[in-house]
Design a protein around this motif. Structure first.
Motif, PDB file in Angstrom:
ATOM      1  N   ALA A  83      39.157  41.129  58.927  1.00 51.68           N
ATOM      2  CA  ALA A  83      38.283  42.152  59.066  1.00 51.68           C
ATOM      3  C   ALA A  83      37.204  42.907  57.535  1.00 51.68           C
ATOM      4  O   ALA A  83      38.605  43.987  57.133  1.00 51.68           O
ATOM      5  N   GLY A  84      36.670  42.539  57.178  1.00 47.93           N
ATOM      6  CA  GLY A  84      36.299  43.726  55.774  1.00 47.93           C
ATOM      7  C   GLY A  84      36.621  42.766  54.396  1.00 47.93           C
ATOM      8  O   GLY A  84      36.206  42.848  53.742  1.00 47.93           O
ATOM      9  N   ASP A  85      37.274  42.069  54.503  1.00 50.30           N
ATOM     10  CA  ASP A  85      37.750  41.690  53.197  1.00 50.30           C
ATOM     11  C   ASP A  85      37.007  41.001  52.803  1.00 50.30           C
ATOM     12  O   ASP A  85      35.143  40.262  53.426  1.00 50.30           O
ATOM     13  N   TRP A  86      37.121  41.725  51.097  1.00 51.06           N
ATOM     14  CA  TRP A  86      35.619  40.480  50.382  1.00 51.06           C
ATOM     15  C   TRP A  86      36.332  40.000  49.401  1.00 51.06           C
ATOM     16  O   TRP A  86      35.922  40.279  47.784  1.00 51.06           O
ATOM     17  N   PRO A  87      36.293  39.049  49.399  1.00 56.83           N
ATOM     18  CA  PRO A  87      37.292  38.092  48.469  1.00 56.83           C
ATOM     19  C   PRO A  87      36.703  37.587  47.161  1.00 56.83           C
ATOM     20  O   PRO A  87      37.343  37.361  46.582  1.00 56.83           O
ATOM     21  N   GLY A  88      35.088  38.232  46.846  1.00 62.81           N
ATOM     22  CA  GLY A  88      34.650  37.487  45.497  1.00 62.81           C
ATOM     23  C   GLY A  88      33.406  38.122  45.732  1.00 62.81           C
ATOM     24  O   GLY A  88      32.812  38.929  46.606  1.00 62.81           O
ATOM     25  N   TRP A  89      32.661  37.749  44.913  1.00 62.24           N
ATOM     26  CA  TRP A  89      31.222  37.778  44.297  1.00 62.24           C
ATOM     27  C   TRP A  89      30.522  37.359  45.453  1.00 62.24           C
ATOM     28  O   TRP A  89      30.494  36.260  45.567  1.00 62.24           O
ATOM     29  N   ARG A  90      29.643  38.753  46.319  1.00 62.21           N
ATOM     30  CA  ARG A  90      28.930  38.813  46.687  1.00 62.21           C
ATOM     31  C   ARG A  90      29.822  38.763  48.660  1.00 62.21           C
ATOM     32  O   ARG A  90      28.498  37.952  49.101  1.00 62.21           O
ATOM     33  N   GLY A  91      30.485  38.710  48.379  1.00 58.08           N
ATOM     34  CA  GLY A  91      31.288  38.762  49.082  1.00 58.08           C
ATOM     35  C   GLY A  91      31.439  37.155  50.416  1.00 58.08           C
ATOM     36  O   GLY A  91      32.141  35.659  49.273  1.00 58.08           O
ATOM     37  N   PRO A  92      32.461  37.033  51.550  1.00 63.22           N
ATOM     38  CA  PRO A  92      33.058  36.204  52.136  1.00 63.22           C
ATOM     39  C   PRO A  92      32.119  34.614  52.369  1.00 63.22           C
ATOM     40  O   PRO A  92      32.663  33.281  51.641  1.00 63.22           O
ATOM     41  N   ASN A  93      30.990  34.839  52.346  1.00 58.83           N
ATOM     42  CA  ASN A  93      29.843  33.701  52.520  1.00 58.83           C
ATOM     43  C   ASN A  93      28.892  33.935  51.280  1.00 58.83           C
ATOM     44  O   ASN A  93      28.054  33.340  51.625  1.00 58.83           O
TER      45      ASN A  93
ATOM     46  N   TYR B  76      31.163  45.920  33.540  1.00 54.66           N
ATOM     47  CA  TYR B  76      30.161  45.841  34.301  1.00 54.66           C
ATOM     48  C   TYR B  76      30.989  44.782  35.851  1.00 54.66           C
ATOM     49  O   TYR B  76      29.942  44.579  36.428  1.00 54.66           O
ATOM     50  N   SER B  77      31.855  44.701  35.876  1.00 56.20           N
ATOM     51  CA  SER B  77      32.795  44.263  36.960  1.00 56.20           C
ATOM     52  C   SER B  77      32.426  44.438  38.396  1.00 56.20           C
ATOM     53  O   SER B  77      31.730  45.768  38.187  1.00 56.20           O
ATOM     54  N   GLY B  78      32.180  43.116  38.937  1.00 57.41           N
ATOM     55  CA  GLY B  78      32.473  43.950  40.690  1.00 57.41           C
ATOM     56  C   GLY B  78      33.463  43.879  41.031  1.00 57.41           C
ATOM     57  O   GLY B  78      34.445  43.721  40.346  1.00 57.41           O
ATOM     58  N   VAL B  79      33.335  44.048  42.400  1.00 57.67           N
ATOM     59  CA  VAL B  79      34.535  44.221  43.306  1.00 57.67           C
ATOM     60  C   VAL B  79      35.580  42.741  43.749  1.00 57.67           C
ATOM     61  O   VAL B  79      34.381  42.952  44.729  1.00 57.67           O
ATOM     62  N   ALA B  80      36.396  42.816  44.690  1.00 60.31           N
ATOM     63  CA  ALA B  80      36.972  42.277  45.295  1.00 60.31           C
ATOM     64  C   ALA B  80      37.905  43.120  46.219  1.00 60.31           C
ATOM     65  O   ALA B  80      38.339  43.633  45.938  1.00 60.31           O
TER      66      ALA B  80
ATOM     67  N   GLY C 245      43.380  45.049  52.110  1.00 63.77           N
ATOM     68  CA  GLY C 245      43.875  46.318  51.309  1.00 63.77           C
ATOM     69  C   GLY C 245      43.942  46.477  50.311  1.00 63.77           C
ATOM     70  O   GLY C 245      44.041  47.527  50.065  1.00 63.77           O
ATOM     71  N   ARG C 246      43.362  45.567  49.299  1.00 64.05           N
ATOM     72  CA  ARG C 246      43.503  45.632  48.055  1.00 64.05           C
ATOM     73  C   ARG C 246      42.553  45.582  47.056  1.00 64.05           C
ATOM     74  O   ARG C 246      41.572  44.483  48.125  1.00 64.05           O
ATOM     75  N   LEU C 247      42.508  46.270  46.190  1.00 64.31           N
ATOM     76  CA  LEU C 247      40.772  46.245  45.547  1.00 64.31           C
ATOM     77  C   LEU C 247      40.879  45.999  44.491  1.00 64.31           C
ATOM     78  O   LEU C 247      42.037  46.271  43.391  1.00 64.31           O
ATOM     79  N   TYR C 248      40.534  44.365  43.938  1.00 69.58           N
ATOM     80  CA  TYR C 248      40.162  44.454  42.665  1.00 69.58           C
ATOM     81  C   TYR C 248      39.524  44.383  41.372  1.00 69.58           C
ATOM     82  O   TYR C 248      37.718  43.347  41.976  1.00 69.58           O
ATOM     83  N   THR C 249      39.460  44.704  40.230  1.00 70.53           N
ATOM     84  CA  THR C 249      37.825  44.671  39.503  1.00 70.53           C
ATOM     85  C   THR C 249      38.512  44.357  38.151  1.00 70.53           C
ATOM     86  O   THR C 249      40.123  43.790  37.586  1.00 70.53           O
ATOM     87  N   LEU C 250      37.915  43.962  37.207  1.00 68.99           N
ATOM     88  CA  LEU C 250      37.881  43.919  35.523  1.00 68.99           C
ATOM     89  C   LEU C 250      37.565  45.611  34.644  1.00 68.99           C
ATOM     90  O   LEU C 250      36.623  46.201  35.657  1.00 68.99           O
ATOM     91  N   GLY C 251      38.224  45.765  33.962  1.00 72.52           N
ATOM     92  CA  GLY C 251      38.395  46.802  33.353  1.00 72.52           C
ATOM     93  C   GLY C 251      38.510  46.844  31.705  1.00 72.52           C
ATOM     94  O   GLY C 251      38.597  45.774  31.438  1.00 72.52           O
ATOM     95  N   THR C 252      38.641  47.790  30.840  1.00 73.46           N
ATOM     96  CA  THR C 252      39.025  47.842  29.695  1.00 73.46           C
ATOM     97  C   THR C 252      39.825  48.793  29.595  1.00 73.46           C
ATOM     98  O   THR C 252      39.995  50.179  30.130  1.00 73.46           O
TER      99      THR C 252
ATOM    100  N   GLY D 181      32.203  44.996  27.323  1.00 77.00           N
ATOM    101  CA  GLY D 181      33.476  44.737  28.859  1.00 77.00           C
ATOM    102  C   GLY D 181      32.828  44.073  29.171  1.00 77.00           C
ATOM    103  O   GLY D 181      31.802  43.097  29.212  1.00 77.00           O
ATOM    104  N   PRO D 182      34.144  43.282  29.905  1.00 75.45           N
ATOM    105  CA  PRO D 182      33.701  42.195  31.363  1.00 75.45           C
ATOM    106  C   PRO D 182      32.487  42.514  32.111  1.00 75.45           C
ATOM    107  O   PRO D 182      31.968  44.034  32.387  1.00 75.45           O
ATOM    108  N   ARG D 183      32.031  41.379  32.543  1.00 75.62           N
ATOM    109  CA  ARG D 183      30.898  40.976  33.562  1.00 75.62           C
ATOM    110  C   ARG D 183      31.432  40.272  34.922  1.00 75.62           C
ATOM    111  O   ARG D 183      30.476  41.059  35.731  1.00 75.62           O
ATOM    112  N   GLY D 184      32.240  39.476  35.053  1.00 81.50           N
ATOM    113  CA  GLY D 184      32.972  38.824  36.475  1.00 81.50           C
ATOM    114  C   GLY D 184      32.998  39.455  37.621  1.00 81.50           C
ATOM    115  O   GLY D 184      33.717  41.272  37.636  1.00 81.50           O
ATOM    116  N   THR D 185      33.465  38.956  37.757  1.00 85.33           N
ATOM    117  CA  THR D 185      34.150  39.423  39.731  1.00 85.33           C
ATOM    118  C   THR D 185      35.343  38.751  40.073  1.00 85.33           C
ATOM    119  O   THR D 185      34.931  37.567  39.823  1.00 85.33           O
ATOM    120  N   PRO D 186      36.312  39.411  40.265  1.00 85.57           N
ATOM    121  CA  PRO D 186      37.590  38.495  40.380  1.00 85.57           C
ATOM    122  C   PRO D 186      37.496  37.772  41.472  1.00 85.57           C
ATOM    123  O   PRO D 186      36.116  38.416  43.043  1.00 85.57           O
TER     124      PRO D 186
END
Length: 159
Positions: A29-39, A71-75, A79-86, A121-126
């Motif tokens: 519950a609450g996982d957001w595994p990529g861009w715009r969420g699980p669905n 401008y990365s989003g987050v996944a 319990g872990r948050l993944y993102t891109l940065g510099t 910098g990066p634009r994508g969401t892991p």
């Protein structure tokens, strides 16, 4: 007609990414595994959320100020948050503890940094699936890393 090897590899990588994007893994519950969420619809299944914010706004739990540019989003998965940065003019994949904001690991995604007039910098969401994190740099370097420790599994340049 047979495509050149580099073009065939790009097609294989693109097909793999499209397959990954359509997978819906078993999620907590609450996982957001990529861009715009699980669905891929920007709809959270979280419950117990505030119906209205307090006048002073929601309580800040933590702040992370070492992500650099981009401008990365987050996944968020397990319990872990993944993102891109510099950092130091390189693009990095970052993993944080979602409850504390503590950095768990970082991985260089690209030795260079996308620079242009719209912001550097990066634009994508892991994307996270099957214990692996997939990320692409602003310049087109695709990486796959172990979600637990950030160890690089493979990488492919799409340029």
């Amino acid at each position: 007609m047979r495509l050149p090897e580099a073009l065939r590899m790009k097609h294989k990588v693109a097909a793999t990414l499209m397959c990954l994007a359509t997978l819906t893994p078993s999620l907590l519950a609450g996982d957001w595994p990529g861009w715009r969420g699980p669905n891929r619809d920007d709809i959270s299944t979280e419950t117990g959320l505030l119906k209205a914010w307090p006048e002073a706004g929601p309580k800040k739990v933590w702040t992370f100020d070492n992500a650099g540019k981009g401008y990365s989003g987050v996944a968020v998965v397990e319990g872990r948050l993944y993102t891109l940065g510099t950092r130091d003019e390189t693009e990095q994949l970052l993993a944080l503890d979602a409850k504390t904001g503590k950095e768990l690991w970082s991985l260089k995604v690209d030795p260079g940094l996308l620079k242009n007039r719209w912001g550097d910098g990066p634009r994508g969401t892991p994307s996270v699936d099957g214990g692996m994190v997939y990320a692409i740099s602003g310049k087109g370097n695709l990486v796959c890393a172990n979600a637990a420790d950030g160890k690089l599994a493979w990488q492919q340049s799409l340029t």
